[in-house]
Design an enzyme around this catalytic site. Structure first.
Site, mmCIF file in Angstrom:
data_model
loop_
_atom_site.group_PDB
_atom_site.id
_atom_site.type_symbol
_atom_site.label_atom_id
_atom_site.label_comp_id
_atom_site.label_asym_id
_atom_site.label_seq_id
_atom_site.Cartn_x
_atom_site.Cartn_y
_atom_site.Cartn_z
ATOM 1 N N SER A 257 51.435 -32.117 -32.469
ATOM 2 C CA SER A 257 50.782 -32.689 -33.636
ATOM 3 C C SER A 257 49.303 -32.363 -33.586
ATOM 4 O O SER A 257 48.735 -32.139 -32.510
ATOM 5 C CB SER A 257 50.976 -34.204 -33.669
ATOM 6 O OG SER A 257 50.314 -34.807 -32.568
ATOM 7 N N LYS A 258 48.686 -32.369 -34.760
ATOM 8 C CA LYS A 258 47.275 -32.000 -34.838
ATOM 9 C C LYS A 258 46.378 -33.008 -34.124
ATOM 10 O O LYS A 258 45.221 -32.707 -33.850
ATOM 11 C CB LYS A 258 46.857 -31.853 -36.295
ATOM 12 C CG LYS A 258 46.953 -33.117 -37.112
ATOM 13 C CD LYS A 258 46.568 -32.869 -38.571
ATOM 14 C CE LYS A 258 47.571 -32.000 -39.283
ATOM 15 N NZ LYS A 258 47.277 -31.827 -40.714
ATOM 16 N N ARG A 259 46.887 -34.196 -33.829
ATOM 17 C CA ARG A 259 46.072 -35.169 -33.111
ATOM 18 C C ARG A 259 45.881 -34.790 -31.650
ATOM 19 O O ARG A 259 44.972 -35.279 -30.994
ATOM 20 C CB ARG A 259 46.703 -36.563 -33.209
ATOM 21 C CG ARG A 259 46.744 -37.109 -34.626
ATOM 22 C CD ARG A 259 47.118 -38.572 -34.660
ATOM 23 N NE ARG A 259 47.179 -39.063 -36.014
ATOM 24 C CZ ARG A 259 47.343 -40.343 -36.348
ATOM 25 N NH1 ARG A 259 47.466 -41.237 -35.387
ATOM 26 N NH2 ARG A 259 47.397 -40.721 -37.606
ATOM 27 N N ASN A 261 46.918 -31.279 -30.471
ATOM 28 C CA ASN A 261 46.778 -29.820 -30.398
ATOM 29 C C ASN A 261 46.508 -29.285 -31.797
ATOM 30 O O ASN A 261 47.102 -29.774 -32.764
ATOM 31 C CB ASN A 261 48.063 -29.167 -29.870
ATOM 32 C CG ASN A 261 48.072 -29.015 -28.367
ATOM 33 O OD1 ASN A 261 47.083 -28.590 -27.781
ATOM 34 N ND2 ASN A 261 49.178 -29.353 -27.732
ATOM 35 N N ASP A 410 41.510 -35.009 -43.135
ATOM 36 C CA ASP A 410 42.783 -34.289 -43.050
ATOM 37 C C ASP A 410 43.432 -34.144 -44.421
ATOM 38 O O ASP A 410 44.135 -33.166 -44.679
ATOM 39 C CB ASP A 410 43.729 -35.016 -42.096
ATOM 40 C CG ASP A 410 44.991 -34.223 -41.832
ATOM 41 O OD1 ASP A 410 44.894 -32.995 -41.630
ATOM 42 O OD2 ASP A 410 46.084 -34.815 -41.840
#
Length: 483
Positions: A257-259, A261, A410
């Site tokens: 997940s962008k949180r 990676n 985001d």
């Protein structure tokens, strides 16, 4: 995976709802390699039926990113093919026709339940700790009631009539036989009130019409497969073979997940990762070349490809390993190729022309350029001595503010300094904060310094991926600080 006498045809079907995801490249690579191994055809189909989340710029970004990665397709929205169109929004009437045919066969029904009723049902199920799902209120409505509601123009969806007894099973290439109890599978919506299909109807209809022989996708779709199997049976169509690849994982084994990676392909492109490195790295996500070999070309992967070399343990997306592997490739690059990449990736004209207006008033000699712009070209920043916490605030408070803002950024669709500034001002009003409580910590998080060109213009030029990455790293650092 069993072979057939048919031409092998596979596809990926990304949704244009955001930046091109690294998971899309991962799934695309294995589809591409399998196709080349079997002299088949690889198709890209755009699943743009979610009109609420659709982004007009996303489709072009996805196709461009996959081309940069080095994955080529034989049919798609940009090049056409014998089963065009390859965008689901252009195939609406096809889906309606097939949904109506299921009603006539007794395999689907019209559901007139309102959003409000479904919300109440969902909350009630949650309160009682029951599994979520539609309670089939409209499943057996008398035909005269259905006709009356249609005559009154009451909005409705079309749901599949899932069997309530028995089991649905299928064979997965990597996992063997998988079986589901039918009574645990929801009566899935097939056609929404706006006339657009859900993924479940569209994917089955399109895969059949486009003669897809093998469905190679992520394991998150395993639970949806019984619905798809049942639809194939309801239509009386031959089923493709299914292969569900292991999900990419963060270091803690959670889904990438962008949180934790960066998930955008464009982040790695801007970071200076070579496309051949990224293909090699993604190939290592669950697949084993053999003999402890980690560096290999895509052609070598194609020549040695078998599904037996795939492992199901969640592959960890390790940024350190990706950087190490990229270094192995860079060592073999000629000086001329190095120069070309530096110009095209790091110091390209488009990027420099965005930076120059921000620092023209701040420099007196060209040699001052680097001192004033280094953060535009750096990777991750070091916050050890960075003044992230303004006077009168705590590290915990600032971490909370930055986390709120990175979530708001985001969903920022128009990434420009005016809209970004507006997001910040709205947040200040909501939280009754002063600019110094937020602006300075954000400036330090994204640039590493208190003195830079205008903050919001810098955020615009750096881009969403890098800004999010840096802010989240700053948040992680703040969490280690003693109050």
């Amino acid at each position: 995976m069993l072979q057939t006498n048919k031409e092998v045809r596979v596809r990926i079907a990304p949704s244009p709802t955001g930046d091109p995801h690294i998971g899309t490249a991962y799934i695309a690579l294995f589809n591409y390699v399998f196709t080349k191994k079997n002299n088949g055809k690889f198709i890209i189909r755009i699943e743009d039926t979610d009109q609420k989340r659709y982004r007009s710029d996303s489709e072009a970004m996805i196709l461009d990113a996959l081309k940069w990665v080095g994955i080529q397709w034989d049919e798609g929205p940009d090049i056409g093919g014998p089963y065009a169109p390859y965008k689901q929004s252009e195939r609406k009437e096809i889906y309606r026709e097939y949904a109506e045919s299921l009603i006539h066969k007794g395999h689907a029904y019209r559901c007139f339940c309102t959003t409000q009723r479904l919300d109440i049902l969902r909350k009630s199920q949650q309160a009682q700790k029951l599994p979520p799902g539609y309670d089939r209120l409209c499943r057996d409505l008398p035909q005269q009631d259905v006709e009356q509601k249609l005559a009154e123009g009451i909005p409705h969806v079309i749901r599949m009539k899932m069997p309530t007894i028995g089991k649905t099973s299928f064979r997965d290439t990597l996992r063997g036989n998988i079986e589901f109890d039918n009574d645990g599978v929801d009566d899935q919506v097939l056609l929404k009130t706006d006339g657009f299909p859900t993924y479940h109807l569209a994917v089955v209809v399109d895969d059949n019409l486009m003669k897809i022989t093998h469905v190679i996708r992520g394991e998150e779709w395993i639970s949806s497969t019984p619905k798809h199997i049942m639809l194939y049976e309801m239509f009386g169509w031959d089923k493709p073979e299914f292969c569900h690849l292991p999900l990419l994982r963060n270091a803690d084994k959670s889904k990438i997940s962008k949180r934790k990676n960066p998930t955008s392909i464009n982040y790695y492109r801007r970071k200076g990762i070579l496309p051949e490195t990224l293909r090699n790295f993604l190939a290592l996500m669950g697949w084993n070349f053999g003999d402890n070999v980690e560096k290999f070309t895509t052609q070598e992967m194609i020549e040695g490809f078998t599904w037996e070399r795939m492992t199901l343990g969640g592959p960890v997306f390790d940024l350190k390993k990706l950087s190490w592997l990229n270094g192995q490739y860079l060592k073999l690059e000629s000086n001329e190729k190095w120069l070309s990449n530096l110009k095209n990736v790091v110091f390209n004209d488009e990027y420099l022309l965005k930076i120059i207006p921000l620092i023209k008033e701040r420099v007196e000699k060209f040699e001052d350029f680097i001192d004033n712009t280094a953060f535009f070209f750096q990777g991750d920043l070091n916050y050890t001595n960075a003044p992230l916490v303004p006077k009168g605030r705590t590290a915990t408070e600032i971490a909370g503010y930055l986390n709120d803002l990175v979530l708001k950024l985001d969903i920022c669709e128009n990434w420009n300094h005016n809209e970004i500034h507006q997001i910040f001002n709205q947040y200040l009003t909501e939280k009754e904060l002063k600019p110094k409580d937020v602006f300075m910590p954000m400036r330090v998080a994204v640039t590493g310094s208190k003195e830079t060109p205008p903050l919001f213009e810098c955020i615009e030029v750096l881009g969403k991926d890098i800004v999010q990455r840096r802010v989240r790293l700053a948040i992680d650092f703040l969490k280690t600080m003693k109050e």
